[in-house]
Design a protein around this motif. Structure first.
Motif, short mmCIF file in Angstrom:
data_model
loop_
_atom_site.label_atom_id
_atom_site.label_comp_id
_atom_site.label_asym_id
_atom_site.label_seq_id
_atom_site.Cartn_x
_atom_site.Cartn_y
_atom_site.Cartn_z
N THR A 29 15.50 -8.70 96.40
CA THR A 29 14.82 -9.85 97.53
C THR A 29 15.28 -11.20 98.21
OG1 THR A 29 13.13 -11.13 96.90
CG2 THR A 29 12.80 -8.39 96.90
N ALA A 30 16.33 -11.64 97.61
CA ALA A 30 17.12 -12.66 98.13
C ALA A 30 17.36 -13.23 99.66
CB ALA A 30 18.66 -13.28 97.43
N GLY A 31 17.61 -11.99 99.83
CA GLY A 31 18.40 -12.18 101.53
C GLY A 31 16.77 -11.06 101.87
N SER A 32 15.75 -11.33 101.93
CA SER A 32 14.96 -10.40 102.61
C SER A 32 14.75 -10.74 103.78
CB SER A 32 14.11 -10.08 101.79
OG SER A 32 12.94 -8.83 102.34
N THR A 33 14.53 -10.25 104.88
CA THR A 33 13.92 -10.85 105.88
C THR A 33 12.52 -10.93 106.26
OG1 THR A 33 15.51 -9.27 107.58
CG2 THR A 33 16.48 -12.09 107.29
N SER A 34 12.49 -9.46 105.64
CA SER A 34 10.80 -8.30 105.82
C SER A 34 9.86 -9.27 105.74
CB SER A 34 10.96 -7.35 104.80
OG SER A 34 9.66 -6.63 105.35
N LEU A 35 8.86 -8.89 107.16
CA LEU A 35 7.54 -10.24 106.26
C LEU A 35 6.61 -10.14 105.36
CD1 LEU A 35 5.31 -11.42 108.35
CD2 LEU A 35 4.80 -9.49 109.81
N TYR A 36 6.85 -8.69 105.43
CA TYR A 36 6.08 -7.85 103.98
C TYR A 36 6.65 -7.90 102.73
CZ TYR A 36 3.40 -5.39 108.23
OH TYR A 36 2.96 -6.01 109.33
N PHE A 37 8.14 -7.91 102.25
CA PHE A 37 8.26 -7.92 100.99
C PHE A 37 9.19 -9.43 100.60
CE2 PHE A 37 7.44 -3.49 101.83
CZ PHE A 37 6.56 -3.73 100.56
N PRO A 38 8.43 -10.80 101.47
CA PRO A 38 9.40 -12.35 101.41
C PRO A 38 10.83 -12.36 100.08
CG PRO A 38 7.51 -12.55 100.29
CD PRO A 38 7.27 -11.02 100.86
N PRO A 39 11.03 -13.32 100.26
CA PRO A 39 12.24 -13.44 98.99
C PRO A 39 11.65 -14.15 97.95
CG PRO A 39 12.84 -13.57 100.98
CD PRO A 39 12.21 -13.67 101.46
N LEU A 40 11.63 -13.58 96.50
CA LEU A 40 11.09 -13.70 95.72
C LEU A 40 11.24 -15.32 95.42
CD1 LEU A 40 9.20 -12.97 92.88
CD2 LEU A 40 11.87 -12.39 91.78
N PRO A 41 12.43 -15.82 95.78
CA PRO A 41 12.86 -17.84 95.14
C PRO A 41 11.52 -18.17 95.65
CG PRO A 41 14.51 -16.57 95.71
CD PRO A 41 13.94 -15.03 95.83
N ARG A 42 11.17 -17.82 97.49
CA ARG A 42 10.31 -18.17 97.92
C ARG A 42 8.56 -17.83 97.43
NH1 ARG A 42 9.10 -16.07 103.91
NH2 ARG A 42 10.98 -15.97 104.32
N ILE A 43 8.19 -17.57 96.99
CA ILE A 43 7.27 -16.53 96.64
C ILE A 43 7.12 -17.44 94.83
CG2 ILE A 43 5.83 -14.31 94.93
CD1 ILE A 43 7.55 -13.01 96.86
N VAL A 44 7.27 -17.52 94.57
CA VAL A 44 7.99 -18.58 92.94
C VAL A 44 7.69 -19.78 93.94
CG1 VAL A 44 9.46 -19.65 91.21
CG2 VAL A 44 9.28 -16.60 91.95
N ALA A 45 8.21 -20.14 94.64
CA ALA A 45 7.79 -21.60 95.50
C ALA A 45 6.76 -21.75 95.43
CB ALA A 45 8.81 -22.02 96.93
#
Length: 260
Positions: A29-45
């Motif tokens: 998901t590092a390069g994901s641009t989906s609204l519903y499945f955001p990148p995991l790095p952003r989720i962890v942040a």
């Protein structure tokens, strides 16, 4: 040394798959641009942000309600289960009522709890108590009724005091089943605290998740979901440590009997 190696192997076997899935999720998901499945790095942040800014206002109330509700459910379940297990005629008389009540999901009493306790922690604790109470109660009853009849007869013959009979014979003998019931209640408590925070709540992890979903803050919603998973795992791990200490005698007896 052998014990340390055994424990290390056990831990490695247990955590390799979660770590592998986490790494896979991270890179997938590092390069994901989906609204519903955001990148995991952003989720962890976002998870770190929630822990640092909303621990006292949201996470701590959830933990307090969970701990209080689970504690009351365990105490009430063991106490009533001990009484009903030791008095079979009373248990048989109350069995239809118990079967009826335990068939009602904890989530189903949300409207009733709101009406009785209003909005606040009392309502959430009541829901946890109701849902987590039944596994402890039923397992305690089964554990008490499953104590060897010969042990009971010997105890009566030696006229052992009721207090010693309860705490030195009945409860230790029934403890494996009681612990199994408590373990189920721990999982149910996590589910019910989140469900109770979905309705008429202004705080809690469930509230964070619901509000973020309504506002389309999907990274916050996924962060709250990840936090719930971590809390559930930690609660189960802590309970396993308690279980290991409480049932050490049981494993010793079982090992001796198998060796014989």
């Amino acid at each position: 040394m052998n014990k340390v190696l055994t424990q290390s192997k056990t831990i490695a076997v247990e955590i390799w798959l979660p770590i592998g899935l986490f790494v896979l999720w991270w890179f997938a998901t590092a390069g994901s641009t989906s609204l519903y499945f955001p990148p995991l790095p952003r989720i962890v942040a976002k998870l770190g942000e929630i822990l640092s800014t909303r621990f006292a206002s949201d996470i701590l109330p959830s933990l307090q309600n969970f701990g209080l509700g689970l504690g009351i459910a365990i105490l009430a379940g063991i106490t009533l289960g001990l009484a009903l297990g030791a008095l079979p005629p009373v248990h048989e008389a109350l069995k239809p009522v118990l079967e009826f009540m335990r068939a009602i999901p904890g989530v189903a009493i949300l409207p009733v709890a709101l009406f009785i306790f209003g909005i606040g922690s009392d309502m959430k604790v009541a829901i946890i108590v109701f849902g987590a109470f039944w596994p402890v109660l039923l397992n305690t009853i089964d554990g008490i009724r499953g104590v060897d009849g010969l042990v009971k007869e010997v105890s009566r013959s030696y006229k052992i005091r009721p207090v010693d009979y309860i705490f030195r014979i009945l409860l230790p003998a029934a403890s494996p089943q009681i612990i199994a019931g408590v373990r189920i209640s721990v999982s149910l408590g996590i589910i019910l605290i989140v469900a109770s925070e979905y309705i008429a709540s202004t705080e809690g992890i469930g509230y964070i998740q619901l509000q973020s979903a309504r506002l389309f803050q999907m990274d916050v919603m996924w962060a709250a979901l990840l936090l719930l998973g971590v809390l559930g795992y930690v609660a189960n791990a802590l309970f396993r440590l308690v279980e290991h200490g409480l049932l050490r005698w049981h494993r010793g007896v079982r090992g001796t009997s198998q060796g014989a």
